[in-house]
Design a protein around this motif. Structure first.
Motif, PDB file in Angstrom:
ATOM      1  N   LYS A   1     -41.040 -16.741   0.052  1.00 29.86           N
ATOM      2  CA  LYS A   1     -40.338 -15.462  -0.170  1.00 29.86           C
ATOM      3  C   LYS A   1     -41.333 -14.305  -0.206  1.00 29.86           C
TER       4      LYS A   1
ATOM      5  N   VAL B   1     -42.626 -12.902   3.048  1.00 36.29           N
ATOM      6  CA  VAL B   1     -41.722 -11.940   3.698  1.00 36.29           C
ATOM      7  C   VAL B   1     -41.966 -10.543   3.111  1.00 36.29           C
TER       8      VAL B   1
ATOM      9  N   CYS C   1     -44.324  -6.422   4.817  1.00 34.28           N
ATOM     10  CA  CYS C   1     -44.158  -4.961   4.804  1.00 34.28           C
ATOM     11  C   CYS C   1     -44.965  -4.302   3.685  1.00 34.28           C
ATOM     12  N   HIS C   2     -44.935  -4.916   2.497  1.00 33.21           N
ATOM     13  CA  HIS C   2     -45.552  -4.260   1.328  1.00 33.21           C
ATOM     14  C   HIS C   2     -47.044  -4.537   1.218  1.00 33.21           C
TER      15      HIS C   2
ATOM     16  N   GLY D   1     -43.627   4.885   4.928  1.00 24.47           N
ATOM     17  CA  GLY D   1     -42.328   4.777   4.264  1.00 24.47           C
ATOM     18  C   GLY D   1     -42.152   3.545   3.400  1.00 24.47           C
TER      19      GLY D   1
ATOM     20  N   PRO E   1     -43.208   1.628   0.111  1.00 24.64           N
ATOM     21  CA  PRO E   1     -43.953   1.908  -1.123  1.00 24.64           C
ATOM     22  C   PRO E   1     -44.914   0.786  -1.518  1.00 24.64           C
TER      23      PRO E   1
ATOM     24  N   LEU F   1     -46.363  -1.758  -4.162  1.00 26.41           N
ATOM     25  CA  LEU F   1     -45.759  -2.438  -5.316  1.00 26.41           C
ATOM     26  C   LEU F   1     -46.807  -2.909  -6.319  1.00 26.41           C
TER      27      LEU F   1
ATOM     28  N   PHE G   1     -39.520  -2.317 -13.755  1.00 32.25           N
ATOM     29  CA  PHE G   1     -39.237  -1.436 -12.617  1.00 32.25           C
ATOM     30  C   PHE G   1     -38.940  -2.278 -11.387  1.00 32.25           C
TER      31      PHE G   1
ATOM     32  N   GLN H   1     -35.134  -2.432  -9.629  1.00 29.68           N
ATOM     33  CA  GLN H   1     -34.916  -1.920  -8.271  1.00 29.68           C
ATOM     34  C   GLN H   1     -34.343  -3.021  -7.387  1.00 29.68           C
TER      35      GLN H   1
ATOM     36  N   ARG I   1     -28.610   0.995  -4.870  1.00 33.64           N
ATOM     37  CA  ARG I   1     -29.687   1.702  -4.181  1.00 33.64           C
ATOM     38  C   ARG I   1     -29.593   1.265  -2.729  1.00 33.64           C
TER      39      ARG I   1
ATOM     40  N   ILE J   1     -33.271  -1.368   5.091  1.00 37.71           N
ATOM     41  CA  ILE J   1     -34.164  -2.526   5.099  1.00 37.71           C
ATOM     42  C   ILE J   1     -34.035  -3.330   3.811  1.00 37.71           C
ATOM     43  N   MET J   2     -34.164  -2.647   2.667  1.00 36.69           N
ATOM     44  CA  MET J   2     -34.257  -3.376   1.401  1.00 36.69           C
ATOM     45  C   MET J   2     -32.932  -3.912   0.897  1.00 36.69           C
TER      46      MET J   2
ATOM     47  N   GLN K   1     -49.413   5.958  -5.514  1.00 36.46           N
ATOM     48  CA  GLN K   1     -48.280   5.619  -4.632  1.00 36.46           C
ATOM     49  C   GLN K   1     -48.458   6.395  -3.321  1.00 36.46           C
TER      50      GLN K   1
ATOM     51  N   ASP L   1     -34.324  11.332  -1.928  1.00 34.26           N
ATOM     52  CA  ASP L   1     -33.201  10.409  -2.140  1.00 34.26           C
ATOM     53  C   ASP L   1     -32.480  10.691  -3.466  1.00 34.26           C
TER      54      ASP L   1
ATOM     55  N   ARG M   1     -30.157   7.324  -4.334  1.00 36.51           N
ATOM     56  CA  ARG M   1     -30.660   6.450  -5.404  1.00 36.51           C
ATOM     57  C   ARG M   1     -29.925   6.765  -6.681  1.00 36.51           C
TER      58      ARG M   1
HETATM   59  C1  HEC Z   1     -39.069  -5.092   6.695  1.00 28.86           C
HETATM   60  C2  HEC Z   1     -39.879  -4.469   5.655  1.00 28.86           C
HETATM   61  C3  HEC Z   1     -39.640  -4.870   4.189  1.00 28.86           C
HETATM   62  C4  HEC Z   1     -39.547  -6.148   3.658  1.00 28.86           C
HETATM   63  C5  HEC Z   1     -39.575  -7.481   4.374  1.00 28.86           C
HETATM   64  C6  HEC Z   1     -39.429  -5.968   2.220  1.00 28.86           C
HETATM   65  N1  HEC Z   1     -39.450  -4.636   1.896  1.00 28.86           N
HETATM   66 FE1  HEC Z   1     -39.284  -3.845   0.016  1.00 28.86          FE
HETATM   67  N2  HEC Z   1     -39.197  -1.974   0.792  1.00 28.86           N
HETATM   68  C7  HEC Z   1     -39.296  -1.664   2.146  1.00 28.86           C
HETATM   69  C8  HEC Z   1     -39.040  -0.239   2.323  1.00 28.86           C
HETATM   70  C9  HEC Z   1     -39.038   0.514   3.645  1.00 28.86           C
HETATM   71  C10 HEC Z   1     -38.789   0.285   1.013  1.00 28.86           C
HETATM   72  C11 HEC Z   1     -38.434   1.734   0.653  1.00 28.86           C
HETATM   73  C12 HEC Z   1     -36.927   1.810   0.531  1.00 28.86           C
HETATM   74  C13 HEC Z   1     -36.419   3.190   0.305  1.00 28.86           C
HETATM   75  O1  HEC Z   1     -36.943   4.122   0.902  1.00 28.86           O
HETATM   76  O2  HEC Z   1     -35.484   3.316  -0.503  1.00 28.86           O
HETATM   77  C14 HEC Z   1     -38.917  -0.829   0.081  1.00 28.86           C
HETATM   78  C15 HEC Z   1     -38.749  -0.716  -1.298  1.00 28.86           C
HETATM   79  C16 HEC Z   1     -38.937  -1.753  -2.208  1.00 28.86           C
HETATM   80  C17 HEC Z   1     -38.923  -1.612  -3.651  1.00 28.86           C
HETATM   81  C18 HEC Z   1     -38.752  -0.320  -4.421  1.00 28.86           C
HETATM   82  C19 HEC Z   1     -40.136   0.272  -4.656  1.00 28.86           C
HETATM   83  C20 HEC Z   1     -40.171   1.710  -5.084  1.00 28.86           C
HETATM   84  O3  HEC Z   1     -41.282   2.187  -5.395  1.00 28.86           O
HETATM   85  O4  HEC Z   1     -39.138   2.385  -5.101  1.00 28.86           O
HETATM   86  C21 HEC Z   1     -39.149  -2.860  -4.175  1.00 28.86           C
HETATM   87  C22 HEC Z   1     -39.243  -3.228  -5.636  1.00 28.86           C
HETATM   88  C23 HEC Z   1     -39.290  -3.765  -3.054  1.00 28.86           C
HETATM   89  N3  HEC Z   1     -39.159  -3.061  -1.872  1.00 28.86           N
HETATM   90  C24 HEC Z   1     -39.541  -5.121  -3.179  1.00 28.86           C
HETATM   91  C25 HEC Z   1     -39.531  -6.013  -2.111  1.00 28.86           C
HETATM   92  C26 HEC Z   1     -39.583  -7.445  -2.272  1.00 28.86           C
HETATM   93  C27 HEC Z   1     -39.735  -8.161  -3.598  1.00 28.86           C
HETATM   94  C28 HEC Z   1     -39.491  -7.996  -1.025  1.00 28.86           C
HETATM   95  C29 HEC Z   1     -39.422  -9.462  -0.632  1.00 28.86           C
HETATM   96  C30 HEC Z   1     -38.317 -10.200  -1.224  1.00 28.86           C
HETATM   97  C31 HEC Z   1     -39.405  -6.885  -0.072  1.00 28.86           C
HETATM   98  N4  HEC Z   1     -39.425  -5.701  -0.774  1.00 28.86           N
HETATM   99  C32 HEC Z   1     -39.315  -7.013   1.314  1.00 28.86           C
HETATM  100  C33 HEC Z   1     -39.587  -2.545   3.160  1.00 28.86           C
HETATM  101  C34 HEC Z   1     -39.560  -3.927   3.065  1.00 28.86           C
END
Ligand code: HEC
Ligand code: HEC
Length: 201
Positions: A34, A37, A41-42, A52, A54, A56, A63, A67, A76, A80-81, A151, A162, A168
């Protein structure tokens, strides 16, 4: 204001059961898959390279958890998310919430500041608007309140827009929308520039 925050935090603690003491199995099977995956991106260490997305790393556990709950519950919205969180279980969310705070905080923008006047304006605004009252003096965040120090600038700008546009809502938490409504585009740019340059602490 402090009372509101305390009430919100207490409510949060009551809702998310902290009873389970399970350690995040970051290095084992299903959780690792998991995480891979998420990392695509992160970033490998929670520091994102993509526009775009963030950072983590070193975000507070609550937090991260909240989210993910908001994305999963579609309060929210993000193309993507929202789908990425759809199939996460409560245990996955607890494990992810335990994992990201263990990573070293993002270093903050390190290249020479191209616009020191903007940084200064952002610092003054942050002071005038008491951002530190909730986000802490070093902007490292606490509880369900995120770290802003280090950040990505683009992510902070998007987040504040947002909140202004209602994308949000979380669970009806009005603190940040109210603050964001009172900011104009220049304020948002300055605050994002300042926060993204705050060093890791
Ligand atoms: C394909 C790309 C992608 C994948 C895969 C992805 N994320 Fe994200 N994530 C993003 C993007 C883009 C945002 C910003 C969303 C927005 O603008 O609201 C985000 C936002 C978040 C946030 C909010 C952070 C903040 O500062 O507001 C969290 C927490 C998060 N992701 C956790 C995860 C977790 C845990 C996983 C795996 C289960 C995951 N993401 C998988 C692209 C991805
Ligand atoms: C009264 C407490 C409080 C104050 C004051 C406050 N914030 Fe927040 N902030 C929060 C909370 C709570 C959240 C998480 C809200 C949510 O769940 O979306 C948040 C979230 C954010 C986010 C989203 C970050 C991310 O990674 O998703 C940004 C950006 C932000 N705040 C910037 C600011 C700025 C800039 C100021 C000062 C102008 C400020 N905040 C003042 C409580 C506060």
């Amino acid at each position: 204001m402090a009372f509101v925050v305390t009430a919100v935090l207490l409510a949060t603690c009551a809702i998310v059961s902290r009873a389970q003491d399970t350690k995040p199995a970051a290095d084992t099977g299903a959780f690792k898959d998991k995480l891979e995956v998420c990392n695509s991106c992160h970033g490998e260490k929670g520091v994102a390279e993509m526009e775009g997305v963030p950072n983590l790393a070193a975000q507070p556990d609550l937090f991260i958890e909240w989210q993910l709950v908001y994305f999963r519950g579609e309060t929210r919205m993000n193309d993507i998310m929202t789908p990425a969180a759809k199939d996460l279980t409560d245990q996955d969310i607890r494990d992810l919430g335990a994992y990201f705070p263990t990573l070293p905080p993002p270093p903050g923008a390190t290249e020479t500041d191209a616009d020191p006047a903007l940084t200064k304006a952002g610092g003054k605004l942050a002071n005038d608007r008491h951002c530190a009252q909730c986000h802490k003096d070093d902007f490292s965040g606490q509880g369900e309140i995120p770290r802003l120090a280090g950040q990505r600038e683009d992510a902070i700008i998007k987040a504040l827009h947002d909140y202004q546009h209602g994308a949000r809502r979380g669970r009806g938490n009005v603190i940040m929308p109210e603050i964001a409504y009172s900011l104009n585009d220049d304020d948002i740019k300055a605050l994002a520039h300042f926060m993204s340059r705050q060093p890791a602490k």
